[in-house]
Scaffold this motif. Sequence first.
Motif, PDB file in Angstrom:
ATOM      1  N   MET A   1       0.844  -1.178   0.000  1.00 31.61           N
ATOM      2  CA  MET A   1       0.000   0.000   0.000  1.00 31.61           C
ATOM      3  C   MET A   1       0.894   1.247   0.000  1.00 31.61           C
ATOM      4  N   THR A   2       0.480   2.225  -0.724  1.00 35.82           N
ATOM      5  CA  THR A   2       1.198   3.494  -0.808  1.00 35.82           C
ATOM      6  C   THR A   2       1.066   4.252   0.507  1.00 35.82           C
ATOM      7  N   THR A   3       2.162   4.885   0.906  1.00 31.81           N
ATOM      8  CA  THR A   3       2.155   5.745   2.088  1.00 31.81           C
ATOM      9  C   THR A   3       2.344   7.183   1.621  1.00 31.81           C
ATOM     10  N   ILE A   4       1.429   8.043   2.039  1.00 33.91           N
ATOM     11  CA  ILE A   4       1.509   9.461   1.700  1.00 33.91           C
ATOM     12  C   ILE A   4       1.744  10.232   2.989  1.00 33.91           C
ATOM     13  N   GLN A   5       2.795  11.037   2.989  1.00 30.96           N
ATOM     14  CA  GLN A   5       3.115  11.837   4.162  1.00 30.96           C
ATOM     15  C   GLN A   5       2.914  13.314   3.837  1.00 30.96           C
ATOM     16  N   VAL A   6       2.070  13.944   4.628  1.00 32.39           N
ATOM     17  CA  VAL A   6       1.861  15.381   4.524  1.00 32.39           C
ATOM     18  C   VAL A   6       2.763  16.006   5.582  1.00 32.39           C
ATOM     19  N   LEU A   7       3.731  16.791   5.129  1.00 31.57           N
ATOM     20  CA  LEU A   7       4.718  17.385   6.023  1.00 31.57           C
ATOM     21  C   LEU A   7       4.363  18.842   6.283  1.00 31.57           C
ATOM     22  N   GLY A   8       4.150  19.172   7.548  1.00 38.61           N
ATOM     23  CA  GLY A   8       3.823  20.546   7.902  1.00 38.61           C
ATOM     24  C   GLY A   8       3.511  20.652   9.378  1.00 38.61           C
ATOM     25  N   THR A   9       3.723  21.821   9.906  1.00 43.02           N
ATOM     26  CA  THR A   9       3.594  22.017  11.353  1.00 43.02           C
ATOM     27  C   THR A   9       2.178  22.295  11.818  1.00 43.02           C
ATOM     28  N   GLY A  10       1.220  22.267  10.921  1.00 47.10           N
ATOM     29  CA  GLY A  10      -0.171  22.468  11.322  1.00 47.10           C
ATOM     30  C   GLY A  10      -0.765  23.784  10.849  1.00 47.10           C
ATOM     31  N   CYS A  11      -0.060  24.483   9.982  1.00 51.99           N
ATOM     32  CA  CYS A  11      -0.579  25.748   9.456  1.00 51.99           C
ATOM     33  C   CYS A  11      -1.785  25.481   8.552  1.00 51.99           C
ATOM     34  N   LYS A  12      -2.476  26.537   8.179  1.00 49.87           N
ATOM     35  CA  LYS A  12      -3.675  26.422   7.341  1.00 49.87           C
ATOM     36  C   LYS A  12      -3.369  25.721   6.011  1.00 49.87           C
ATOM     37  N   LYS A  13      -2.235  26.051   5.400  1.00 52.62           N
ATOM     38  CA  LYS A  13      -1.874  25.434   4.121  1.00 52.62           C
ATOM     39  C   LYS A  13      -1.608  23.938   4.282  1.00 52.62           C
ATOM     40  N   CYS A  14      -1.012  23.571   5.401  1.00 54.82           N
ATOM     41  CA  CYS A  14      -0.733  22.150   5.659  1.00 54.82           C
ATOM     42  C   CYS A  14      -2.033  21.374   5.832  1.00 54.82           C
ATOM     43  N   VAL A  15      -2.975  21.955   6.535  1.00 50.09           N
ATOM     44  CA  VAL A  15      -4.285  21.330   6.720  1.00 50.09           C
ATOM     45  C   VAL A  15      -4.990  21.201   5.373  1.00 50.09           C
ATOM     46  N   SER A  16      -4.908  22.226   4.548  1.00 48.94           N
ATOM     47  CA  SER A  16      -5.534  22.201   3.222  1.00 48.94           C
ATOM     48  C   SER A  16      -4.922  21.107   2.348  1.00 48.94           C
ATOM     49  N   LEU A  17      -3.603  20.950   2.427  1.00 44.31           N
ATOM     50  CA  LEU A  17      -2.954  19.910   1.621  1.00 44.31           C
ATOM     51  C   LEU A  17      -3.439  18.526   2.043  1.00 44.31           C
ATOM     52  N   LYS A  18      -3.552  18.287   3.333  1.00 39.47           N
ATOM     53  CA  LYS A  18      -4.042  16.988   3.812  1.00 39.47           C
ATOM     54  C   LYS A  18      -5.478  16.753   3.327  1.00 39.47           C
ATOM     55  N   GLU A  19      -6.313  17.774   3.391  1.00 38.15           N
ATOM     56  CA  GLU A  19      -7.687  17.644   2.899  1.00 38.15           C
ATOM     57  C   GLU A  19      -7.700  17.333   1.406  1.00 38.15           C
ATOM     58  N   ASN A  20      -6.825  17.982   0.646  1.00 40.46           N
ATOM     59  CA  ASN A  20      -6.757  17.741  -0.800  1.00 40.46           C
ATOM     60  C   ASN A  20      -6.275  16.321  -1.103  1.00 40.46           C
ATOM     61  N   VAL A  21      -5.361  15.807  -0.283  1.00 40.36           N
ATOM     62  CA  VAL A  21      -4.906  14.428  -0.450  1.00 40.36           C
ATOM     63  C   VAL A  21      -6.083  13.481  -0.249  1.00 40.36           C
ATOM     64  N   GLU A  22      -6.834  13.698   0.812  1.00 42.22           N
ATOM     65  CA  GLU A  22      -7.979  12.822   1.100  1.00 42.22           C
ATOM     66  C   GLU A  22      -9.036  12.904  -0.005  1.00 42.22           C
ATOM     67  N   THR A  23      -9.275  14.105  -0.525  1.00 41.62           N
ATOM     68  CA  THR A  23     -10.214  14.280  -1.633  1.00 41.62           C
ATOM     69  C   THR A  23      -9.715  13.546  -2.878  1.00 41.62           C
ATOM     70  N   ALA A  24      -8.440  13.670  -3.164  1.00 42.48           N
ATOM     71  CA  ALA A  24      -7.852  13.014  -4.335  1.00 42.48           C
ATOM     72  C   ALA A  24      -7.989  11.498  -4.233  1.00 42.48           C
ATOM     73  N   LEU A  25      -7.706  10.964  -3.068  1.00 44.47           N
ATOM     74  CA  LEU A  25      -7.794   9.513  -2.885  1.00 44.47           C
ATOM     75  C   LEU A  25      -9.217   9.013  -3.083  1.00 44.47           C
ATOM     76  N   ARG A  26     -10.182   9.744  -2.508  1.00 46.25           N
ATOM     77  CA  ARG A  26     -11.592   9.348  -2.662  1.00 46.25           C
ATOM     78  C   ARG A  26     -12.023   9.419  -4.125  1.00 46.25           C
ATOM     79  N   SER A  27     -11.672  10.503  -4.805  1.00 46.82           N
ATOM     80  CA  SER A  27     -12.144  10.702  -6.177  1.00 46.82           C
ATOM     81  C   SER A  27     -11.540   9.697  -7.149  1.00 46.82           C
ATOM     82  N   ALA A  28     -10.320   9.242  -6.873  1.00 45.45           N
ATOM     83  CA  ALA A  28      -9.650   8.298  -7.777  1.00 45.45           C
ATOM     84  C   ALA A  28      -9.744   6.855  -7.278  1.00 45.45           C
TER      85      ALA A  28
END
Length: 78
Positions: A1-28
């Motif tokens: 299984m693929t492992t995706i790591q979202v690297l960030g200290t918890g800023c708004k952009k980091c949270v947005s990237l994690k949300e986009n990863v989850e959206t991408a995984l669901r859509s594909a």
Amino acid sequence: MTTIQVLGTGCKKCVSLKENVETALRSAYIEADVQKIEDINEIVSFGVISTPALAVDGHVKIVGKVASPEEIVRLLQQ
């Protein structure tokens, strides 16, 4: 299984990237282990000095920007 790591200290952009990863995984219909890495020392161990960043199976693919779900799907399908 693929492992995706979202690297960030918890800023708004980091949270947005994690949300986009989850959206991408669901859509594909891709299964992956998504990890959020907030420890600065661990982030630096990836060679990343600008967040947010995205790593796939330990290899940094995106640095310093919030990738769209479409960009993430393309990246994962390569």
